[in-house]
Design a protein around this motif. Structure first.
Motif, PDB file in Angstrom:
ATOM      1  N   GLN A 274      -5.563   1.917  -2.615  1.00 15.50           N
ATOM      2  CA  GLN A 274      -4.461   1.830  -1.664  1.00 15.50           C
ATOM      3  C   GLN A 274      -3.127   1.633  -2.393  1.00 15.50           C
ATOM      4  O   GLN A 274      -2.079   2.097  -1.923  1.00 15.50           O
ATOM      5  CB  GLN A 274      -4.723   0.682  -0.679  1.00 15.50           C
ATOM      6  N   ARG A 275      -3.150   0.958  -3.532  1.00 15.31           N
ATOM      7  CA  ARG A 275      -1.913   0.748  -4.287  1.00 15.31           C
ATOM      8  C   ARG A 275      -1.296   2.078  -4.718  1.00 15.31           C
ATOM      9  O   ARG A 275      -0.087   2.301  -4.588  1.00 15.31           O
ATOM     10  CB  ARG A 275      -2.209  -0.114  -5.523  1.00 15.31           C
ATOM     11  N   TYR A 276      -2.142   2.995  -5.229  1.00 13.86           N
ATOM     12  CA  TYR A 276      -1.647   4.313  -5.616  1.00 13.86           C
ATOM     13  C   TYR A 276      -1.177   5.088  -4.380  1.00 13.86           C
ATOM     14  O   TYR A 276      -0.151   5.767  -4.406  1.00 13.86           O
ATOM     15  CB  TYR A 276      -2.741   5.099  -6.337  1.00 13.86           C
ATOM     16  N   ALA A 277      -1.936   4.984  -3.286  1.00  9.12           N
ATOM     17  CA  ALA A 277      -1.561   5.694  -2.060  1.00  9.12           C
ATOM     18  C   ALA A 277      -0.228   5.198  -1.510  1.00  9.12           C
ATOM     19  O   ALA A 277       0.592   5.987  -1.021  1.00  9.12           O
ATOM     20  CB  ALA A 277      -2.657   5.530  -1.011  1.00  9.12           C
ATOM     21  N   VAL A 278       0.003   3.886  -1.590  1.00  6.39           N
ATOM     22  CA  VAL A 278       1.252   3.308  -1.080  1.00  6.39           C
ATOM     23  C   VAL A 278       2.448   3.824  -1.884  1.00  6.39           C
ATOM     24  O   VAL A 278       3.511   4.147  -1.312  1.00  6.39           O
ATOM     25  CB  VAL A 278       1.185   1.765  -1.124  1.00  6.39           C
ATOM     26  N   GLU A 279       2.306   3.900  -3.210  1.00 13.61           N
ATOM     27  CA  GLU A 279       3.398   4.421  -4.038  1.00 13.61           C
ATOM     28  C   GLU A 279       3.747   5.852  -3.649  1.00 13.61           C
ATOM     29  O   GLU A 279       4.913   6.232  -3.544  1.00 13.61           O
ATOM     30  CB  GLU A 279       3.010   4.362  -5.523  1.00 13.61           C
ATOM     31  N   ILE A 280       2.715   6.662  -3.426  1.00 12.44           N
ATOM     32  CA  ILE A 280       2.950   8.054  -3.046  1.00 12.44           C
ATOM     33  C   ILE A 280       3.589   8.125  -1.657  1.00 12.44           C
ATOM     34  O   ILE A 280       4.529   8.885  -1.418  1.00 12.44           O
ATOM     35  CB  ILE A 280       1.621   8.844  -3.074  1.00 12.44           C
ATOM     36  N   ALA A 281       3.070   7.323  -0.726  1.00 13.08           N
ATOM     37  CA  ALA A 281       3.586   7.325   0.645  1.00 13.08           C
ATOM     38  C   ALA A 281       5.054   6.903   0.671  1.00 13.08           C
ATOM     39  O   ALA A 281       5.858   7.457   1.440  1.00 13.08           O
ATOM     40  CB  ALA A 281       2.750   6.403   1.522  1.00 13.08           C
ATOM     41  N   LYS A 282       5.417   5.920  -0.163  1.00 13.46           N
ATOM     42  CA  LYS A 282       6.795   5.434  -0.180  1.00 13.46           C
ATOM     43  C   LYS A 282       7.749   6.530  -0.635  1.00 13.46           C
ATOM     44  O   LYS A 282       8.837   6.715  -0.066  1.00 13.46           O
ATOM     45  CB  LYS A 282       6.888   4.229  -1.122  1.00 13.46           C
ATOM     46  N   SER A 283       7.341   7.294  -1.629  1.00 20.09           N
ATOM     47  CA  SER A 283       8.225   8.324  -2.169  1.00 20.09           C
ATOM     48  C   SER A 283       8.327   9.535  -1.250  1.00 20.09           C
ATOM     49  O   SER A 283       9.314  10.267  -1.309  1.00 20.09           O
ATOM     50  CB  SER A 283       7.723   8.766  -3.550  1.00 20.09           C
ATOM     51  N   ARG A 284       7.345   9.748  -0.411  1.00 21.22           N
ATOM     52  CA  ARG A 284       7.334  10.944   0.443  1.00 21.22           C
ATOM     53  C   ARG A 284       7.507  10.616   1.920  1.00 21.22           C
ATOM     54  O   ARG A 284       7.290  11.488   2.766  1.00 21.22           O
ATOM     55  CB  ARG A 284       6.013  11.704   0.239  1.00 21.22           C
ATOM     56  N   SER A 285       7.845   9.389   2.235  1.00 23.54           N
ATOM     57  CA  SER A 285       7.994   8.965   3.639  1.00 23.54           C
ATOM     58  C   SER A 285       6.759   9.351   4.449  1.00 23.54           C
ATOM     59  O   SER A 285       6.854   9.931   5.539  1.00 23.54           O
ATOM     60  CB  SER A 285       9.248   9.602   4.254  1.00 23.54           C
ATOM     61  N   ALA A 286       5.612   9.031   3.905  1.00 25.24           N
ATOM     62  CA  ALA A 286       4.333   9.435   4.508  1.00 25.24           C
ATOM     63  C   ALA A 286       3.673   8.272   5.223  1.00 25.24           C
ATOM     64  O   ALA A 286       4.045   7.103   5.036  1.00 25.24           O
ATOM     65  CB  ALA A 286       3.403   9.975   3.427  1.00 25.24           C
ATOM     66  N   ASP A 287       2.686   8.584   6.054  1.00 27.53           N
ATOM     67  CA  ASP A 287       1.822   7.549   6.622  1.00 27.53           C
ATOM     68  C   ASP A 287       0.454   7.636   5.951  1.00 27.53           C
ATOM     69  O   ASP A 287       0.116   8.628   5.296  1.00 27.53           O
ATOM     70  CB  ASP A 287       1.704   7.696   8.145  1.00 27.53           C
ATOM     71  N   ILE A 288      -0.321   6.575   6.104  1.00 32.75           N
ATOM     72  CA  ILE A 288      -1.632   6.491   5.455  1.00 32.75           C
ATOM     73  C   ILE A 288      -2.702   6.248   6.515  1.00 32.75           C
ATOM     74  O   ILE A 288      -2.519   5.430   7.423  1.00 32.75           O
ATOM     75  CB  ILE A 288      -1.663   5.343   4.416  1.00 32.75           C
ATOM     76  N   THR A 289      -3.819   6.946   6.358  1.00 29.64           N
ATOM     77  CA  THR A 289      -5.015   6.667   7.148  1.00 29.64           C
ATOM     78  C   THR A 289      -6.094   6.156   6.200  1.00 29.64           C
ATOM     79  O   THR A 289      -6.472   6.853   5.249  1.00 29.64           O
ATOM     80  CB  THR A 289      -5.529   7.918   7.879  1.00 29.64           C
ATOM     81  N   ALA A 290      -6.561   4.935   6.429  1.00 30.69           N
ATOM     82  CA  ALA A 290      -7.662   4.374   5.653  1.00 30.69           C
ATOM     83  C   ALA A 290      -8.964   4.655   6.411  1.00 30.69           C
ATOM     84  O   ALA A 290      -9.089   4.297   7.583  1.00 30.69           O
ATOM     85  CB  ALA A 290      -7.468   2.886   5.449  1.00 30.69           C
TER      86      ALA A 290
END
Length: 711
Positions: free
Chosen positions: A513-529
């Motif tokens: 999730q840490r890697y996913a959060v970094e990517i989401a922050k840079s791309r204004s993305a949402d995450i589905t776990a």
């Protein structure tokens, strides 16, 4: 937190299975009865006209060719002892639309076979009534232009088809005693045919030496033999009936392979003897060759042969009665099987839901029966019997090709299956069987092109239906059920970029999730776990509910990591028999752009890259994938990033991900390329130039290009 309705999990779904009470001899006789059916009564004369005296060789070669495919049936039947046969195996082994097409072809094959048997019944009935003094030429309306016998053959075919459609609608079926009686009638009649024929041949009472009937053995050539093999191949397809009985067979792991091979060992010599006496014991008037005489008689050839050496008209009547019993038995079986295949496809959402409807009182798939019946009667009326036979054989040959492909795929991808028999010389025999079946199907085109064109048109229609209708319906209906869903907390701006993080255990969820959060922050993305609960195939999905609390605990950690950085996050738990399928379905449902997966780095099985689950996800997912090998248990400091590249344009995603990880940090990114060339300096300049040409937000100044000479 919002949970989905879970009422379906309140009680454990009961498992159902059929009683295993069929022994080796019983199931072998089912296969023998299915093979020694209407095909031998109807197609032998037609095949003689195509192959000439080499008819015996046709049956011998067909026995060998079908033996190869029988090995595939033996292997799959021993490890999948369930009702369903080839359709079930293809759906299990091959990606769509192969499963859909196997069912589509199986439906057509059984339906058109039923048309063949109904027309043959009509021909036998007209001949028997003619012997009884009925003059059909006086019973044809004046506006009918077709020959009287053909008109009444087709009319009786329609009437008998309607009768058996109605029987299947009511749910009536032959009792065990009736089926045994029909099988005994067939065996007795064919036994009498062989016995009287052998007596006529070896008693010396023929008008000419029987050996002369086989002169010019290969006069019809190679093409004639191959076309006749394709035409009569339906007479060998009874072992699929054995496979479909697997759920009721005692010790199926051993008895299904044994019964398949025993049935062929019994049936092939019988076919050879029938062909031998039909050619050897018949002496036509006027000096016409026996094979030519049988060919001109078509579906009535065996009836004519019986009259020649089997007590004259009495023998003809006996053989007609045997043919009528055989075609009636085949009619009932093929209407039943064709309607059940279309019913199963309707229930699986491959065909419209109307096919999956069950009558409230009769408890039968009445719409599948009626639609299949209408299809059967249409084919019986429209096509000549030779084209019906050609279409039937072509479709069964295509179904066998699918089965041979399935055994290859399952041996490779499911080595864990408990096989009671293994095809020897694998994969040469299934590949050889596939090529031979394809060859026979192609050569049927030269025999009766119309029947093959009908098959091609039907298959193209099936492909169209699958991509326009079935694909979407099946996906929607069979998506892995979600037993827990939580909506995103932060919805200030609706995201256009979506990230999926499948998490399996608490040890790695925080790091992924840490890697996913970094990517989401840079791309204004949402995450589905996503957490997937796998339920063994023997258990109902409701069993997955007991693991819901464990899944929630994993997802709570994933949600917390994202909420700390104000990333929109949602969580989903799915219960399924197939983990890769559930993950792929979630990607499609939520229009995922990027998936972050963890990999333990363990050595995969043979013919695998990352392992069974990861390989299937990667091969069948269209979104981008970030694969993290051995996520560290604690947050590790990144000191350097190495990106091996061959071509820059294929490494853009890797470059973007690397820049996200080193953002606002003084961490070098090394672009590495290995080469056998000596001009390392020129290669380095080339890669630096390619970096600067990229127009995708890449900062070329933070990269160090390193080129190394491979030894």
């Amino acid at each position: 937190m919002k949970n989905s309705n879970s009422s379906e999990f309140k009680s454990k779904a009961p498992g159902t299975e059929l009683a295993r009470d069929m022994g080796l001899m019983h199931v072998t006789m089912i296969g023998v009865g299915a093979m020694i059916g209407a095909g031998i009564f109807v197609l032998t004369g037609m095949a003689a006209g195509v192959a000439g005296p080499a008819l015996i060789l046709v049956f011998l070669l067909n026995g060998i060719v079908t033996g190869f495919t029988a090995m595939s049936y033996a292997e799959l039947g021993s490890c999948f002892p369930e009702a369903g046969g080839g359709y079930l195996w293809v759906k299990e082994a091959l990606p769509q639309p192969n499963g859909f097409l196997s069912g589509w072809i199986s439906w057509f094959a059984h339906a058109v076979a039923c048309s063949l048997y109904s027309v043959a019944f009509g021909a036998f009935a007209v001949d028997l009534l003619s012997l009884g003094g009925v003059d059909f030429s006086q019973l044809v309306p004046s506006f009918i232009k077709s020959p009287p016998h053909l008109f009444w053959t087709k009319l009786i075919a329609v009437l008998v088809g309607i009768v058996f459609v109605y029987i299947n609608f009511r749910g009536a079926k032959e009792t065990g005693q009736a089926e045994t009686f029909v099988t005994m009638v067939k065996i007795i009649v064919i036994g009498m045919f062989i016995a009287f024929g052998c007596y006529a041949i070896f008693s010396g009472n023929l008008a000419e030496p029987w050996q002369s009937h086989f002169s010019g053995f290969f006069q019809k050539g190679f093409m004639g033999i191959i076309m006749a093999m394709g035409l009569t191949f339906i007479a060998f397809e009874g072992y699929e009936i054995i496979a479909q009985c697997g759920e009721e067979v005692v010790n199926p792991k051993k008895n299904i392979p044994r019964s398949i091979f025993l049935s062929l060992i019994i049936v092939v010599p019988i076919y050879l003897l029938v062909a031998f006496v039909a050619l050897g014991a018949v002496t036509p008037e006027g000096g016409m060759p026996t094979w030519q005489y049988l060919g001109t008689r078509g579906e009535l050839a065996m009836i004519e042969a019986a009259e020649h050496f089997m007590m004259g008209k009495i023998g003809r009547i006996i053989f007609l009665i045997g043919g009528l019993f055989s075609t009636m038995s085949a009619l009932n079986a093929t209407i039943y099987s064709s309607s059940r295949v279309s019913f199963a496809m309707g229930r699986d959402h491959n065909l419209p839901g109307i096919f999956g409807k069950i009558h409230i009182k009769k408890r039968t798939p009445y719409m599948a029966v009626f639609i299949s019946g209408a299809f059967i009667l249409f084919m019986a009326v429209v096509l000549p019997i030779e084209d019906i036979a050609s279409a039937t054989d072509a479709m069964f040959l295509l179904l066998f090709i699918f089965v041979n492909m399935a055994v290859i795929n399952l041996r490779k991808n499911r080595p864990d299956l408990d096989r009671g028999f293994k095809v020897p010389f694998f994969p040469l025999i299934p590949i050889f069987a596939t090529l031979l079946n394809l060859l026979l199907a192609v050569f049927l085109f030269f025999y009766r092109p119309l029947g093959v064109w009908v098959c091609i048109g039907y298959i193209l229609l099936g492909v169209f239906i699958y991509y326009i209708y079935s694909r979407k319906k099946e996906f929607t209906a069979k998506a892995a059920p979600a037993i827990h869903m939580e909506r995103p907390v932060f919805l200030e701006n609706k995201s256009k970029y979506h990230i999926l993080v499948p998490v399996a255990n608490e040890q790695t969820v925080k790091q992924l999730q840490r890697y996913a959060v970094e990517i989401a922050k840079s791309r204004s993305a949402d995450i589905t776990a996503l957490n997937v609960i796998r339920v063994p195939s023997q258990l109902p999905p409701s069993e997955g509910r007991k693991y819901l609390n464990e899944s929630r605990a994993i997802l709570e950690k994933a949600i917390g990591s994202a909420e700390e950085r104000n990333i929109p996050v949602s969580s989903v738990v799915k219960v399924t028999h197939n983990i890769p399928k559930a993950i792929i379905e979630t990607c499609e449902e939520r229009k995922i752009n990027l998936m972050v997966l963890g990999w333990e780095g363990e050595k995969p099985a043979r013919n695998r890259v990352f392992g069974t689950i990861l390989d299937e996800i990667i091969m069948n997912t269209v979104c981008d994938i970030v694969l993290i090998c051995r996520p560290p248990a604690e947050e590790a400091k990144i000191s350097r990033i190495l990106i091996p590249v061959s071509t820059i344009k294929y490494a853009v995603l890797s470059l973007q991900m690397a820049e996200i990880l080193v953002k606002d940090k003084q961490i070098p990114i090394v672009l590495f390329h290995a080469t056998y060339r000596d001009d390392i300096g020129e290669i380095k300049k080339y890669y630096e130039s390619e970096l600067r040409k990229l127009n995708c937000g890449i900062n070329p100044d933070i990269y160090e290009v390193k080129i190394s000479k491979a030894s």
